[in-house]
Motif scaffolding. Structure first.
Motif, PDB file in Angstrom:
ATOM      1  N   LYS A 149     -42.117   8.743  -3.028  1.00 53.83           N
ATOM      2  CA  LYS A 149     -42.887   7.702  -3.711  1.00 53.83           C
ATOM      3  C   LYS A 149     -42.025   6.501  -4.092  1.00 53.83           C
ATOM      4  O   LYS A 149     -42.561   5.436  -4.374  1.00 53.83           O
TER       5      LYS A 149
ATOM      6  N   ASN B   6     -54.750   4.957   2.161  1.00 54.20           N
ATOM      7  CA  ASN B   6     -55.572   6.125   2.492  1.00 54.20           C
ATOM      8  C   ASN B   6     -55.434   6.446   3.982  1.00 54.20           C
ATOM      9  O   ASN B   6     -56.263   6.066   4.814  1.00 54.20           O
TER      10      ASN B   6
ATOM     11  N   ASP C 228     -49.269   3.754  -1.904  1.00 49.31           N
ATOM     12  CA  ASP C 228     -50.108   4.665  -1.126  1.00 49.31           C
ATOM     13  C   ASP C 228     -51.235   3.917  -0.437  1.00 49.31           C
ATOM     14  O   ASP C 228     -51.830   2.993  -0.997  1.00 49.31           O
TER      15      ASP C 228
ATOM     16  N   GLU D 196     -47.010   2.023   2.473  1.00 51.61           N
ATOM     17  CA  GLU D 196     -46.483   3.100   3.312  1.00 51.61           C
ATOM     18  C   GLU D 196     -46.789   2.887   4.796  1.00 51.61           C
ATOM     19  O   GLU D 196     -46.134   3.505   5.647  1.00 51.61           O
TER      20      GLU D 196
ATOM     21  N   ASP E   3     -53.150  12.537   0.405  1.00 50.21           N
ATOM     22  CA  ASP E   3     -53.034  11.294  -0.346  1.00 50.21           C
ATOM     23  C   ASP E   3     -53.085  11.576  -1.851  1.00 50.21           C
ATOM     24  O   ASP E   3     -53.320  12.711  -2.286  1.00 50.21           O
ATOM     25  N   SER E   4     -52.891  10.530  -2.645  1.00 47.83           N
ATOM     26  CA  SER E   4     -52.840  10.698  -4.095  1.00 47.83           C
ATOM     27  C   SER E   4     -53.885   9.843  -4.784  1.00 47.83           C
ATOM     28  O   SER E   4     -54.540   8.994  -4.162  1.00 47.83           O
TER      29      SER E   4
ATOM     30  N   ASP F 159     -43.363   7.166   3.925  1.00 50.90           N
ATOM     31  CA  ASP F 159     -44.576   7.966   3.719  1.00 50.90           C
ATOM     32  C   ASP F 159     -44.681   8.289   2.238  1.00 50.90           C
ATOM     33  O   ASP F 159     -43.843   9.010   1.684  1.00 50.90           O
ATOM     34  N   TYR F 160     -45.700   7.734   1.606  1.00 49.49           N
ATOM     35  CA  TYR F 160     -45.884   7.944   0.158  1.00 49.49           C
ATOM     36  C   TYR F 160     -45.970   9.416  -0.189  1.00 49.49           C
ATOM     37  O   TYR F 160     -45.517   9.844  -1.246  1.00 49.49           O
ATOM     38  N   GLU F 161     -46.579  10.215   0.736  1.00 52.66           N
ATOM     39  CA  GLU F 161     -46.755  11.638   0.450  1.00 52.66           C
ATOM     40  C   GLU F 161     -45.422  12.383   0.442  1.00 52.66           C
ATOM     41  O   GLU F 161     -45.329  13.485  -0.102  1.00 52.66           O
TER      42      GLU F 161
ATOM     43  N   ASN G  80     -57.273   8.029  -3.503  1.00 52.73           N
ATOM     44  CA  ASN G  80     -57.244   8.332  -2.064  1.00 52.73           C
ATOM     45  C   ASN G  80     -57.250   9.833  -1.801  1.00 52.73           C
ATOM     46  O   ASN G  80     -57.582  10.265  -0.693  1.00 52.73           O
TER      47      ASN G  80
ATOM     48  N   ASN H   5     -54.738   9.730   5.148  1.00 53.76           N
ATOM     49  CA  ASN H   5     -54.908  11.161   5.425  1.00 53.76           C
ATOM     50  C   ASN H   5     -56.353  11.568   5.144  1.00 53.76           C
ATOM     51  O   ASN H   5     -56.849  11.389   4.029  1.00 53.76           O
TER      52      ASN H   5
END
Length: 545
Positions: free
Chosen positions: A319, A347, A345, A259, A381-382, A314-316, A385, A349
């Protein structure tokens, strides 16, 4: 109260004692009460419409909502609902458009918390918004133009632009219809995400000399009741002989990109071949049925089939991306393939700390386990993360306890003593599990409120002084002083003479004491031959209750 023994020497001896008073405060602290309820309503309800009876569904009465200062806490930029504490009901406050709120995401819902004070209660409410059929299927282009060679094989397929319907579920796009045609039929498909699209299929041989142009209408119909539809015209120009379509070497291409990848990052390359020779074998690549934000994010080299990153991902937010690619030869024959791009993703955020409720000051005799603050921590994040660890300084008498998802309670871990430590600066730190990890901190300034847990203490156990006989009435004899470690009213000291006898008469007939400063005065003139010594007991009392 314990008296000090009196000396027998021929002097006036003043003996004093301390009286200590203790008041026990019993404070009841309950654990945080938590509950979760869910409601479901259709979009576009009028303002003021009833959503649900919160008081009944949480098992609370209306008076509890008022006395607890019940309030809604939400991270939404718009507060769609309102809590009527006088009736205990939740109503619509702002217009709710499901498509504006959630887009294609189903089910569509938003959540918020209701917080009550005294004692603290935290309840989570989720409102699901169901779709109504308030949107027509729409084609982005008013007309579809195709060029097809007359030698195109039976069964050849031509991908048609898909219609878009902002509604979801049964109210969304369900099927396509094609006006009657001898030459063409329609084949319908669905993507894994539910998007429906159609291909035009040659059913009978084309003859440019008999019919050089063919006009059709494609109709997109949704599943509402009554159904809504959208229409686009298809104008087909029949070309001369080009009897081999391009063919992709894969029906599905898979790729992945971080991302935080920079613009220009290579994604993948698609490849198709055409058995025709010369200009009929030349082909180009193009995106098909993609939304504008995809063309702003990815670019496709029309000659090489190379896909590169031209925007930010942006992964958030997303996806993965599914992109349809067409290979088109000079005769207008096409083949299509799908590219699935997975966003990885990173890290990027840090956790965000929100203090939802904070009680300061707290009584120094608060029981261990009392709740001081409710804290909400969110990390966009997911997976690892976005996995949060919340902590505070281990040297302080506090600890953090997880309650609801993303919620933590700051509770006391040992007893307070205001006289030793009157206030605390508590640093709360939230750290994610990424590599490297990111963290955020916030500082809570907590004051400790005094309780009357210290009795006054004289600076001496006993006092001795002398007075010459034949003194003047009102003369100052002596002063006593006591101190109290408590604060404010609890440390305000008053002095009193205890009931003792002098030659059979009350001591109060001989001396008086100033209640504020402890000064003792003679009320009469003394005669040594009659009274050789006075034994007095003074009580110091604080102003606590």
């Amino acid at each position: 109260m314990v008296e000090t023994p009196v000396s027998s020497c021929k002097k006036w001896r003043l003996c004093f004692r301390s009286v200590r008073w203790f008041m026990l405060f019993l404070c009841c602290f309950k654990s945080i009460v938590s509950g979760q309820i869910r409601y479901s309503i259709p979009e576009e309800m009028k303002k003021g419409s009833l959503i649900g009876n919160v008081a009944h569904d949480l098992g609370l009465n209306v008076e509890r909502l008022r006395s607890g200062h019940a309030r809604i806490v939400t991270r939404q930029s718009i507060q769609y609902t309102e809590l009527k504490t006088d009736k205990g009901v939740l109503v619509v406050k702002e217009r709710i458009d499901r498509e504006q709120l959630c887009g294609d995401v189903t089910p569509c819902s938003f959540s918020f918390e209701v917080i009550l004070e005294n004692p603290m209660e935290l309840h989570q409410i989720t409102v699901e918004i169901t779709d109504i059929n308030d949107n027509f299927p729409v084609f982005r282009k008013g007309e579809i133009q195709l060029e097809i060679g007359e030698s195109a094989a039976l069964g050849s397929r031509f991908l048609l632009p898909a219609a878009e319907d902002a509604d979801v579920g049964s109210n969304g796009l369900q099927t396509y219809l094609l006006t009657a045609s001898d030459a063409f039929g329609l084949k319908q498909h669905s993507n894994p995400d539910g998007q429906k699209y159609a291909e035009l299929v040659i059913q009978n041989a084309l003859d440019r000399e008999k019919e050089p142009r063919i006009s059709l209408r494609l109709i997109a119909v949704d599943g509402g009741s009554p159904p809504r539809s959208g229409t686009v015209n298809i104008d087909i120009t029949v070309l001369d002989a080009n009897d081999n379509p391009p063919i992709f070497n894969q029906s599905l291409y898979r790729a992945a990109v971080l991302e935080n990848a920079i613009k220009g990052t290579y994604i993948t390359t698609v490849n198709a071949s055409d058995a025709d020779a010369g200009s009929n074998g030349l082909m180009t690549y193009r995106f098909s049925n993609v939304k504008k934000h995809l063309t702003d994010t990815f670019s496709l080299n029309e000659y090489t089939g190379t896909i590169t990153l031209t925007g930010e991902v942006d992964y958030e937010k997303d996806k993965k991306y599914e992109i349809m690619i067409e290979a088109v030869d000079q005769g207008g024959l096409t083949d299509s393939s799908k590219v699935l791009i997975e966003i990885l993703d990173v890290n990027d955020n840090a956790p965000v700390i929100n203090v939802m409720s904070f009680s300061s000051p707290v009584l120094e005799n608060s029981p261990v386990g009392s709740t001081v603050a409710i804290i909400n921590v969110i990390d966009a994040d997911s997976d690892q993360n976005g996995k949060i660890t919340c902590s505070t300084d281990r040297l302080l008498p506090f600890k953090i306890k997880s309650t609801l998802t993303n919620y933590y309670a700051l509770i006391t871990d040992s007893s307070f003593d205001r006289e030793a430590v009157p206030e605390y600066n508590i640093t709360v730190q939230a750290t994610d599990s990424g590599s490297p990890s990111l963290s955020s901190t916030t500082v809570l300034h907590l004051k400790i409120a005094d309780v009357n847990d210290n009795a006054p203490v004289f600076d001496q156990i006993s006092y001795v002084t002398h007075l010459i006989e034949n003194n003047s009435p009102g003369v100052s004899v002596f002063s006593v002083t006591a101190g109290d470690n408590d604060w404010n009213q609890n440390a305000r000291i008053s002095y009193f003479l205890e009931d003792t006898a002098i030659n059979g008469s009350p001591a109060s007939l001989y001396v008086s004491i100033n209640s504020e400063n402890g000064a003792i005065h003679a009320l009469r003139s003394f005669d040594y031959e009659q009274v050789k010594e006075l034994n007095l007991v003074v009580k110091a009392q604080d102003g606590g209750s």
